[in-house]
Design a protein around this motif. Structure first.
Motif, PDB file in Angstrom:
ATOM      1  N   LEU A   1      35.446  -9.438 -97.570  1.00 21.97           N
ATOM      2  CA  LEU A   1      36.259 -10.537 -97.081  1.00 21.97           C
ATOM      3  C   LEU A   1      36.855 -11.289 -98.269  1.00 21.97           C
ATOM      4  N   VAL A   2      38.164 -11.150 -98.452  1.00 29.30           N
ATOM      5  CA  VAL A   2      38.860 -11.755 -99.590  1.00 29.30           C
ATOM      6  C   VAL A   2      39.003 -13.257 -99.386  1.00 29.30           C
ATOM      7  N   ASP A   3      38.727 -14.042-100.444  1.00 26.30           N
ATOM      8  CA  ASP A   3      38.871 -15.500-100.304  1.00 26.30           C
ATOM      9  C   ASP A   3      39.588 -16.151-101.473  1.00 26.30           C
ATOM     10  N   GLY A   4      40.258 -15.366-102.344  1.00 26.71           N
ATOM     11  CA  GLY A   4      41.009 -15.998-103.421  1.00 26.71           C
ATOM     12  C   GLY A   4      41.492 -14.989-104.447  1.00 26.71           C
ATOM     13  N   LEU A   5      42.593 -15.360-105.135  1.00 24.17           N
ATOM     14  CA  LEU A   5      43.159 -14.504-106.179  1.00 24.17           C
ATOM     15  C   LEU A   5      42.542 -14.871-107.516  1.00 24.17           C
ATOM     16  N   LEU A   6      42.014 -13.870-108.226  1.00 26.42           N
ATOM     17  CA  LEU A   6      41.432 -14.089-109.545  1.00 26.42           C
ATOM     18  C   LEU A   6      42.443 -13.876-110.666  1.00 26.42           C
TER      19      LEU A   6
END
Length: 435
Positions: free
Chosen positions: A12-17
Protein backbone atom coordinates in the motif's frame (compact mmCIF):
# COMPACT_ATOMS: atom_id res chain seq x y z
CA UNK A 1 0.74 6.88 -9.09
CA UNK A 2 -2.64 5.82 -7.71
CA UNK A 3 -2.68 4.90 -4.04
CA UNK A 4 -6.18 3.45 -3.79
CA UNK A 5 -5.16 -0.10 -4.70
CA UNK A 6 -2.22 -1.93 -3.18
CA UNK A 7 0.55 -2.70 -5.66
CA UNK A 8 0.50 -6.40 -6.38
CA UNK A 9 -2.37 -6.65 -3.95
CA UNK A 10 0.13 -6.37 -1.11
CA UNK A 11 2.05 -3.06 -0.98
CA UNK A 12 0.00 0.00 0.00
CA UNK A 13 1.76 3.13 -1.29
CA UNK A 14 1.58 6.20 0.96
CA UNK A 15 4.16 8.67 -0.38
CA UNK A 16 6.84 9.52 -2.94
CA UNK A 17 10.42 9.11 -1.74
CA UNK A 18 12.22 10.23 -4.90
CA UNK A 19 12.48 9.88 -8.64
CA UNK A 20 15.06 9.63 -11.38
CA UNK A 21 15.21 9.41 -15.12
CA UNK A 22 14.03 5.81 -15.18
CA UNK A 23 11.79 5.22 -12.17
CA UNK A 24 9.97 6.61 -9.16
CA UNK A 25 10.48 5.27 -5.65
CA UNK A 26 7.51 5.22 -3.27
CA UNK A 27 7.16 4.51 0.41
CA UNK A 28 4.74 1.67 1.03
CA UNK A 29 3.54 -0.72 3.70
CA UNK A 30 3.77 -4.44 3.17
CA UNK A 31 0.29 -5.53 4.26
CA UNK A 32 1.30 -9.16 4.58
CA UNK A 33 4.36 -8.68 6.82
CA UNK A 34 3.37 -5.30 8.29
CA UNK A 35 6.62 -3.49 7.50
CA UNK A 36 7.65 -0.36 5.63
CA UNK A 37 9.27 -0.97 2.24
CA UNK A 38 10.33 1.03 -0.81
CA UNK A 39 8.60 0.30 -4.12
CA UNK A 40 10.45 1.32 -7.26
CA UNK A 41 8.18 1.70 -10.30
CA UNK A 42 9.28 2.11 -13.92
CA UNK A 43 8.10 5.37 -15.46
CA UNK A 44 5.00 4.93 -17.68
CA UNK A 45 6.64 6.62 -20.70
CA UNK A 46 9.45 4.03 -20.61
CA UNK A 47 7.40 0.94 -19.89
CA UNK A 48 6.50 0.42 -23.57
CA UNK A 49 10.19 0.04 -24.47
CA UNK A 50 11.32 -3.60 -24.11
CA UNK A 51 14.92 -2.48 -23.48
CA UNK A 52 13.91 -0.45 -20.42
CA UNK A 53 11.71 -3.23 -19.10
CA UNK A 54 14.59 -5.67 -19.46
CA UNK A 55 17.02 -3.29 -17.75
CA UNK A 56 14.53 -2.78 -14.92
CA UNK A 57 14.05 -6.52 -14.50
CA UNK A 58 17.82 -7.03 -14.57
CA UNK A 59 18.18 -4.69 -11.59
CA UNK A 60 15.76 -6.84 -9.59
CA UNK A 61 17.52 -10.08 -10.52
CA UNK A 62 21.02 -8.73 -9.96
CA UNK A 63 20.35 -7.22 -6.54
CA UNK A 64 18.15 -10.09 -5.36
CA UNK A 65 20.99 -12.54 -6.05
CA UNK A 66 23.28 -10.63 -3.65
CA UNK A 67 23.09 -11.02 0.10
CA UNK A 68 25.36 -8.49 1.75
CA UNK A 69 24.73 -5.82 4.43
CA UNK A 70 26.32 -3.22 2.17
CA UNK A 71 23.94 -3.84 -0.76
CA UNK A 72 20.31 -2.74 -0.70
CA UNK A 73 18.07 -5.79 -0.25
CA UNK A 74 15.42 -6.67 -2.84
CA UNK A 75 12.36 -8.47 -1.45
CA UNK A 76 10.02 -8.84 -4.40
CA UNK A 77 9.27 -7.75 -7.98
CA UNK A 78 6.43 -8.01 -10.41
CA UNK A 79 4.07 -6.14 -12.71
CA UNK A 80 0.88 -4.41 -11.69
CA UNK A 81 1.73 -0.89 -10.52
CA UNK A 82 0.49 2.45 -11.82
CA UNK A 83 -2.89 3.70 -13.02
CA UNK A 84 -3.21 0.90 -15.56
CA UNK A 85 -1.83 -1.70 -13.15
CA UNK A 86 0.67 -2.75 -15.81
CA UNK A 87 3.95 -1.14 -14.74
CA UNK A 88 6.84 -3.28 -13.47
CA UNK A 89 7.97 -2.69 -9.89
CA UNK A 90 10.69 -3.73 -7.47
CA UNK A 91 10.17 -3.96 -3.70
CA UNK A 92 13.28 -3.09 -1.67
CA UNK A 93 14.25 -2.42 1.92
CA UNK A 94 13.29 1.07 3.03
CA UNK A 95 16.35 3.16 3.90
CA UNK A 96 16.49 6.41 5.83
CA UNK A 97 19.61 8.44 5.20
CA UNK A 98 21.45 10.49 2.61
CA UNK A 99 23.31 9.66 -0.56
CA UNK A 100 26.95 10.62 -0.92
CA UNK A 101 25.91 12.92 -3.78
CA UNK A 102 23.66 14.87 -1.41
CA UNK A 103 26.43 15.20 1.17
CA UNK A 104 28.96 16.49 -1.37
CA UNK A 105 26.42 18.79 -3.03
CA UNK A 106 25.53 20.38 0.30
CA UNK A 107 29.17 20.88 1.33
CA UNK A 108 29.00 18.14 3.97
CA UNK A 109 31.56 15.65 2.66
CA UNK A 110 32.81 13.40 5.46
CA UNK A 111 36.48 14.46 5.36
CA UNK A 112 39.49 12.36 4.29
CA UNK A 113 39.26 9.73 7.03
CA UNK A 114 35.52 9.38 6.58
CA UNK A 115 35.95 9.16 2.81
CA UNK A 116 38.41 6.28 3.16
CA UNK A 117 36.18 4.41 5.60
CA UNK A 118 33.17 4.79 3.33
CA UNK A 119 35.26 3.64 0.37
CA UNK A 120 36.29 0.52 2.32
CA UNK A 121 32.63 -0.35 2.90
CA UNK A 122 31.82 0.14 -0.79
CA UNK A 123 34.71 -2.14 -1.75
CA UNK A 124 33.46 -4.81 0.66
CA UNK A 125 30.09 -4.73 -1.09
CA UNK A 126 31.69 -4.79 -4.55
CA UNK A 127 33.96 -7.68 -3.60
CA UNK A 128 30.84 -9.67 -2.71
CA UNK A 129 29.10 -8.71 -5.94
CA UNK A 130 32.15 -9.59 -8.02
CA UNK A 131 32.55 -12.97 -6.28
CA UNK A 132 28.89 -13.59 -7.05
CA UNK A 133 29.52 -12.87 -10.73
CA UNK A 134 28.03 -9.36 -11.00
CA UNK A 135 29.71 -6.10 -12.01
CA UNK A 136 27.76 -2.96 -11.08
CA UNK A 137 28.90 -0.60 -13.91
CA UNK A 138 27.38 2.56 -12.39
CA UNK A 139 29.17 3.23 -9.10
CA UNK A 140 28.77 6.93 -8.26
CA UNK A 141 27.90 9.05 -5.20
CA UNK A 142 24.19 9.09 -6.08
CA UNK A 143 24.12 5.29 -5.92
CA UNK A 144 25.63 5.00 -2.44
CA UNK A 145 23.68 5.86 0.70
CA UNK A 146 24.75 6.28 4.31
CA UNK A 147 21.75 5.37 6.45
CA UNK A 148 20.77 7.08 9.68
CA UNK A 149 22.24 4.06 11.46
CA UNK A 150 25.59 4.58 9.80
CA UNK A 151 25.42 1.71 7.30
CA UNK A 152 26.87 2.28 3.83
CA UNK A 153 24.60 0.82 1.13
CA UNK A 154 25.32 0.36 -2.57
CA UNK A 155 22.16 0.79 -4.67
CA UNK A 156 20.83 0.69 -8.23
CA UNK A 157 22.03 -2.37 -10.14
CA UNK A 158 20.01 -1.23 -13.16
CA UNK A 159 22.88 -1.64 -15.64
CA UNK A 160 24.70 -4.44 -13.83
CA UNK A 161 25.58 -7.47 -15.91
CA UNK A 162 26.76 -11.02 -15.23
CA UNK A 163 30.54 -11.28 -15.11
CA UNK A 164 32.21 -13.78 -17.43
CA UNK A 165 35.76 -14.27 -16.11
CA UNK A 166 36.93 -15.40 -19.55
CA UNK A 167 35.41 -12.66 -21.69
CA UNK A 168 34.47 -9.81 -19.37
CA UNK A 169 31.14 -8.04 -19.65
CA UNK A 170 29.84 -6.63 -22.90
CA UNK A 171 27.57 -3.62 -23.17
CA UNK A 172 23.93 -3.86 -24.07
CA UNK A 173 24.67 -3.26 -27.72
CA UNK A 174 27.68 -2.74 -29.90
CA UNK A 175 29.10 0.72 -29.27
CA UNK A 176 26.41 1.52 -26.68
CA UNK A 177 27.74 3.32 -23.60
CA UNK A 178 25.80 3.04 -20.35
CA UNK A 179 26.87 4.83 -17.21
CA UNK A 180 27.46 8.33 -15.88
CA UNK A 181 30.08 10.48 -17.60
CA UNK A 182 31.94 11.67 -14.48
CA UNK A 183 32.46 8.08 -13.26
CA UNK A 184 32.74 6.17 -16.53
CA UNK A 185 35.78 3.94 -16.99
CA UNK A 186 37.78 4.35 -20.22
CA UNK A 187 36.88 0.84 -21.38
CA UNK A 188 33.17 1.58 -20.87
CA UNK A 189 33.55 4.79 -22.86
CA UNK A 190 35.21 2.91 -25.72
CA UNK A 191 32.49 0.25 -25.81
CA UNK A 192 34.96 -2.47 -24.89
CA UNK A 193 34.58 -5.51 -22.67
CA UNK A 194 34.20 -4.57 -19.03
CA UNK A 195 35.16 -6.52 -15.93
CA UNK A 196 35.28 -5.88 -12.19
CA UNK A 197 38.17 -3.43 -12.57
CA UNK A 198 35.76 -0.99 -14.23
CA UNK A 199 33.92 -0.75 -10.89
CA UNK A 200 37.26 -0.02 -9.20
CA UNK A 201 37.87 2.89 -11.60
CA UNK A 202 34.42 4.30 -10.80
CA UNK A 203 35.09 3.83 -7.08
CA UNK A 204 38.32 5.79 -7.55
CA UNK A 205 36.29 8.61 -9.12
CA UNK A 206 33.86 8.49 -6.19
CA UNK A 207 36.68 8.57 -3.62
CA UNK A 208 38.31 11.48 -5.46
CA UNK A 209 35.07 13.45 -5.18
CA UNK A 210 34.64 12.64 -1.48
CA UNK A 211 38.19 13.84 -0.83
CA UNK A 212 38.16 17.00 -2.97
CA UNK A 213 34.44 17.79 -3.47
CA UNK A 214 34.95 17.54 -7.24
CA UNK A 215 35.12 14.61 -9.66
CA UNK A 216 38.52 13.95 -11.27
CA UNK A 217 37.17 14.96 -14.69
CA UNK A 218 34.39 17.36 -15.59
CA UNK A 219 33.78 19.32 -18.78
CA UNK A 220 30.93 21.38 -20.18
CA UNK A 221 29.22 18.38 -21.80
CA UNK A 222 29.07 14.67 -20.86
CA UNK A 223 30.80 13.75 -24.10
CA UNK A 224 33.69 16.13 -23.44
CA UNK A 225 33.96 14.65 -19.94
CA UNK A 226 34.25 11.18 -21.48
CA UNK A 227 37.10 12.42 -23.65
CA UNK A 228 38.96 13.56 -20.53
CA UNK A 229 38.63 10.06 -19.04
CA UNK A 230 40.19 8.72 -22.23
CA UNK A 231 43.02 11.22 -22.63
CA UNK A 232 43.79 13.23 -19.49
CA UNK A 233 45.76 12.15 -16.41
CA UNK A 234 44.01 13.21 -13.19
CA UNK A 235 45.60 15.68 -10.79
CA UNK A 236 46.49 14.02 -7.47
CA UNK A 237 43.91 14.75 -4.74
CA UNK A 238 46.59 16.43 -2.61
CA UNK A 239 46.65 19.29 -5.14
CA UNK A 240 43.24 20.32 -3.80
CA UNK A 241 43.59 19.03 -0.22
CA UNK A 242 46.99 20.03 1.22
CA UNK A 243 48.26 17.58 3.81
CA UNK A 244 46.96 14.38 2.24
CA UNK A 245 49.68 11.72 2.55
CA UNK A 246 51.31 10.12 -0.47
CA UNK A 247 49.49 6.83 0.16
CA UNK A 248 46.15 8.51 -0.52
CA UNK A 249 47.38 9.96 -3.81
CA UNK A 250 48.83 6.57 -4.80
CA UNK A 251 45.55 4.81 -3.95
CA UNK A 252 43.43 7.15 -6.05
CA UNK A 253 45.79 7.41 -9.02
CA UNK A 254 46.21 3.64 -9.21
CA UNK A 255 42.43 3.17 -9.24
CA UNK A 256 42.20 5.79 -12.01
CA UNK A 257 44.77 4.20 -14.32
CA UNK A 258 43.55 4.28 -17.92
CA UNK A 259 44.42 0.63 -18.58
CA UNK A 260 42.66 -1.95 -16.36
CA UNK A 261 45.90 -3.95 -15.96
CA UNK A 262 47.49 -0.97 -14.21
CA UNK A 263 44.74 -0.76 -11.58
CA UNK A 264 44.26 -2.92 -8.52
CA UNK A 265 43.67 -6.56 -9.37
CA UNK A 266 40.37 -6.75 -7.47
CA UNK A 267 38.24 -5.04 -4.83
CA UNK A 268 40.07 -6.81 -1.99
CA UNK A 269 43.42 -5.46 -3.19
CA UNK A 270 42.06 -1.94 -3.40
CA UNK A 271 40.53 -2.27 0.07
CA UNK A 272 43.94 -3.29 1.44
CA UNK A 273 45.41 -0.15 -0.11
CA UNK A 274 42.63 1.87 1.53
CA UNK A 275 43.70 0.40 4.87
CA UNK A 276 47.31 1.44 4.32
CA UNK A 277 46.26 4.95 3.23
CA UNK A 278 44.05 5.27 6.30
CA UNK A 279 46.87 4.29 8.64
CA UNK A 280 49.23 6.78 6.98
CA UNK A 281 46.57 9.48 7.14
CA UNK A 282 46.10 8.91 10.87
CA UNK A 283 49.85 9.08 11.46
CA UNK A 284 50.46 12.10 9.27
CA UNK A 285 51.43 15.40 10.83
CA UNK A 286 50.83 18.39 8.53
CA UNK A 287 54.05 20.10 7.51
CA UNK A 288 54.61 23.63 8.78
CA UNK A 289 52.68 26.16 6.76
CA UNK A 290 50.25 23.62 5.25
CA UNK A 291 46.60 23.38 6.10
CA UNK A 292 45.29 20.24 7.73
CA UNK A 293 43.01 18.08 5.62
CA UNK A 294 39.45 19.41 5.88
CA UNK A 295 36.75 17.63 7.79
CA UNK A 296 33.00 18.02 7.77
CA UNK A 297 31.96 21.27 9.40
CA UNK A 298 28.90 19.80 11.08
CA UNK A 299 27.98 16.28 12.20
CA UNK A 300 26.07 14.32 9.58
CA UNK A 301 24.85 10.79 9.19
CA UNK A 302 27.98 10.05 7.18
CA UNK A 303 30.25 11.56 9.82
CA UNK A 304 28.53 9.54 12.55
CA UNK A 305 28.87 6.45 10.40
CA UNK A 306 32.56 6.75 9.72
CA UNK A 307 33.43 7.77 13.27
CA UNK A 308 31.78 4.56 14.48
CA UNK A 309 33.22 2.34 11.76
CA UNK A 310 35.87 -0.19 12.80
CA UNK A 311 39.51 0.47 12.00
CA UNK A 312 40.68 -1.47 8.95
CA UNK A 313 42.86 -4.41 9.91
CA UNK A 314 46.59 -3.70 9.79
CA UNK A 315 47.35 -7.28 8.82
CA UNK A 316 45.65 -7.20 5.42
CA UNK A 317 48.29 -8.33 2.90
CA UNK A 318 49.54 -5.64 0.54
CA UNK A 319 49.01 -6.07 -3.21
CA UNK A 320 51.93 -5.75 -5.58
CA UNK A 321 52.68 -2.08 -6.21
CA UNK A 322 50.82 -0.90 -9.29
CA UNK A 323 52.36 1.76 -11.51
CA UNK A 324 50.79 5.14 -10.98
CA UNK A 325 49.86 7.23 -13.98
CA UNK A 326 51.85 10.33 -14.72
CA UNK A 327 50.39 13.29 -12.79
CA UNK A 328 48.28 15.63 -14.84
CA UNK A 329 49.84 18.74 -16.22
CA UNK A 330 49.61 21.72 -13.90
CA UNK A 331 47.26 24.36 -15.23
CA UNK A 332 48.60 27.83 -14.50
CA UNK A 333 46.12 30.51 -13.54
CA UNK A 334 46.89 33.96 -14.92
CA UNK A 335 48.28 36.51 -12.49
CA UNK A 336 45.99 39.33 -13.49
CA UNK A 337 42.88 38.07 -15.29
CA UNK A 338 41.45 35.66 -17.80
CA UNK A 339 41.00 37.49 -21.07
CA UNK A 340 38.41 36.33 -23.52
CA UNK A 341 40.31 36.46 -26.80
CA UNK A 342 37.40 35.57 -29.01
CA UNK A 343 34.63 33.23 -29.91
CA UNK A 344 34.78 31.99 -33.46
CA UNK A 345 33.15 29.18 -35.37
CA UNK A 346 35.91 26.99 -36.76
CA UNK A 347 35.73 24.73 -39.74
CA UNK A 348 34.70 22.17 -37.15
CA UNK A 349 33.37 24.72 -34.67
CA UNK A 350 34.90 25.64 -31.31
CA UNK A 351 35.45 28.44 -28.82
CA UNK A 352 38.74 29.69 -27.38
CA UNK A 353 39.35 31.10 -23.92
CA UNK A 354 43.02 31.90 -23.41
CA UNK A 355 44.86 33.15 -20.36
CA UNK A 356 47.05 36.24 -20.49
CA UNK A 357 49.41 37.95 -18.13
CA UNK A 358 49.39 41.64 -17.44
CA UNK A 359 51.97 43.82 -19.16
CA UNK A 360 53.82 43.12 -22.35
CA UNK A 361 53.62 39.33 -22.19
CA UNK A 362 55.45 37.33 -24.86
CA UNK A 363 53.39 35.62 -27.54
CA UNK A 364 54.08 32.41 -29.46
CA UNK A 365 52.50 31.13 -32.67
CA UNK A 366 49.79 28.54 -32.16
CA UNK A 367 51.06 25.15 -33.46
CA UNK A 368 49.00 23.17 -35.97
CA UNK A 369 47.23 20.50 -33.91
CA UNK A 370 44.83 19.19 -36.54
CA UNK A 371 45.08 15.46 -37.09
CA UNK A 372 46.76 14.82 -33.74
CA UNK A 373 45.48 12.80 -30.80
CA UNK A 374 44.61 14.73 -27.66
CA UNK A 375 47.76 13.38 -26.01
CA UNK A 376 49.91 14.52 -28.94
CA UNK A 377 48.21 17.91 -28.99
CA UNK A 378 48.81 18.35 -25.28
CA UNK A 379 52.50 17.50 -25.59
CA UNK A 380 52.87 19.83 -28.57
CA UNK A 381 51.25 22.69 -26.67
CA UNK A 382 53.36 22.07 -23.59
CA UNK A 383 56.47 22.24 -25.78
CA UNK A 384 55.32 25.65 -27.02
CA UNK A 385 54.59 26.91 -23.50
CA UNK A 386 50.81 26.57 -23.93
CA UNK A 387 48.10 24.23 -22.70
CA UNK A 388 44.78 22.72 -23.78
CA UNK A 389 41.78 24.97 -23.19
CA UNK A 390 38.13 24.20 -23.83
CA UNK A 391 37.40 20.96 -25.68
CA UNK A 392 34.33 21.14 -27.94
CA UNK A 393 32.70 18.11 -29.53
CA UNK A 394 30.64 17.64 -32.65
CA UNK A 395 30.83 16.82 -36.34
CA UNK A 396 34.10 17.55 -38.07
CA UNK A 397 34.13 19.28 -41.43
CA UNK A 398 37.26 17.34 -42.40
CA UNK A 399 37.32 13.56 -41.75
CA UNK A 400 39.98 12.37 -39.32
CA UNK A 401 41.58 8.95 -39.20
CA UNK A 402 40.66 6.59 -36.38
CA UNK A 403 42.51 7.68 -33.26
CA UNK A 404 43.37 11.15 -34.66
CA UNK A 405 41.15 13.24 -32.45
CA UNK A 406 41.73 16.93 -33.20
CA UNK A 407 39.89 18.32 -36.23
CA UNK A 408 39.90 22.04 -35.42
CA UNK A 409 41.41 24.59 -33.08
CA UNK A 410 41.13 28.20 -31.93
CA UNK A 411 43.28 30.25 -32.27
CA UNK A 412 44.07 28.97 -35.75
CA UNK A 413 47.58 27.67 -36.56
CA UNK A 414 50.15 30.46 -36.67
CA UNK A 415 48.05 32.97 -34.71
CA UNK A 416 49.75 34.63 -31.76
CA UNK A 417 48.94 33.25 -28.31
CA UNK A 418 50.21 34.66 -25.03
CA UNK A 419 52.80 32.29 -23.55
CA UNK A 420 51.12 30.23 -20.88
CA UNK A 421 47.74 30.62 -22.60
CA UNK A 422 45.29 28.04 -23.90
CA UNK A 423 44.27 26.69 -27.28
CA UNK A 424 40.72 25.34 -27.62
CA UNK A 425 40.27 22.08 -29.54
CA UNK A 426 37.51 20.54 -31.62
CA UNK A 427 37.14 16.75 -31.52
CA UNK A 428 34.75 14.27 -33.20
CA UNK A 429 31.51 13.42 -31.46
CA UNK A 430 32.29 9.69 -31.37
CA UNK A 431 34.64 8.76 -28.48
CA UNK A 432 34.88 5.18 -29.79
CA UNK A 433 36.96 6.51 -32.70
CA UNK A 434 39.88 7.19 -30.39
CA UNK A 435 42.38 4.46 -29.62
Amino acid sequence: MEHAQAVGGRYLVDGLLGHGGMAEVHRARDLRLDRVVAVKVLRPELAADPAYRERFGREARSAAALNHPGIVAVFDSGEGAGPGADLPYIVMEHLRGETLAELVRDGRAPGPEGALLICAEILDALAHAHRSGTVHRDIKPANVMVTDRGVVKVMDFGIARPLDPAAGVTLTGTGMVLGTAEYLSPEQARGRQVDARSDLYSTGCLLYELLTSRPPFRAETPLATVWLHLEEAPAPPSRYVPGLPAAVDALVLTALAKEPDRRFADAASMRAAVGRALRELRQAVPAPGTAAAPTAATPTAAARAVSAAPTLAAAVPAPSPAPSPTPARRRRMPRVALVLLGCAVLAGGGVAIASARGGAAATVPAPDLRGKTLAEARRTLQGAGLHVGRIATGDCAVPVAAGRAVCGQQPVPGAGVTRGGAVALRIPADPAAVR
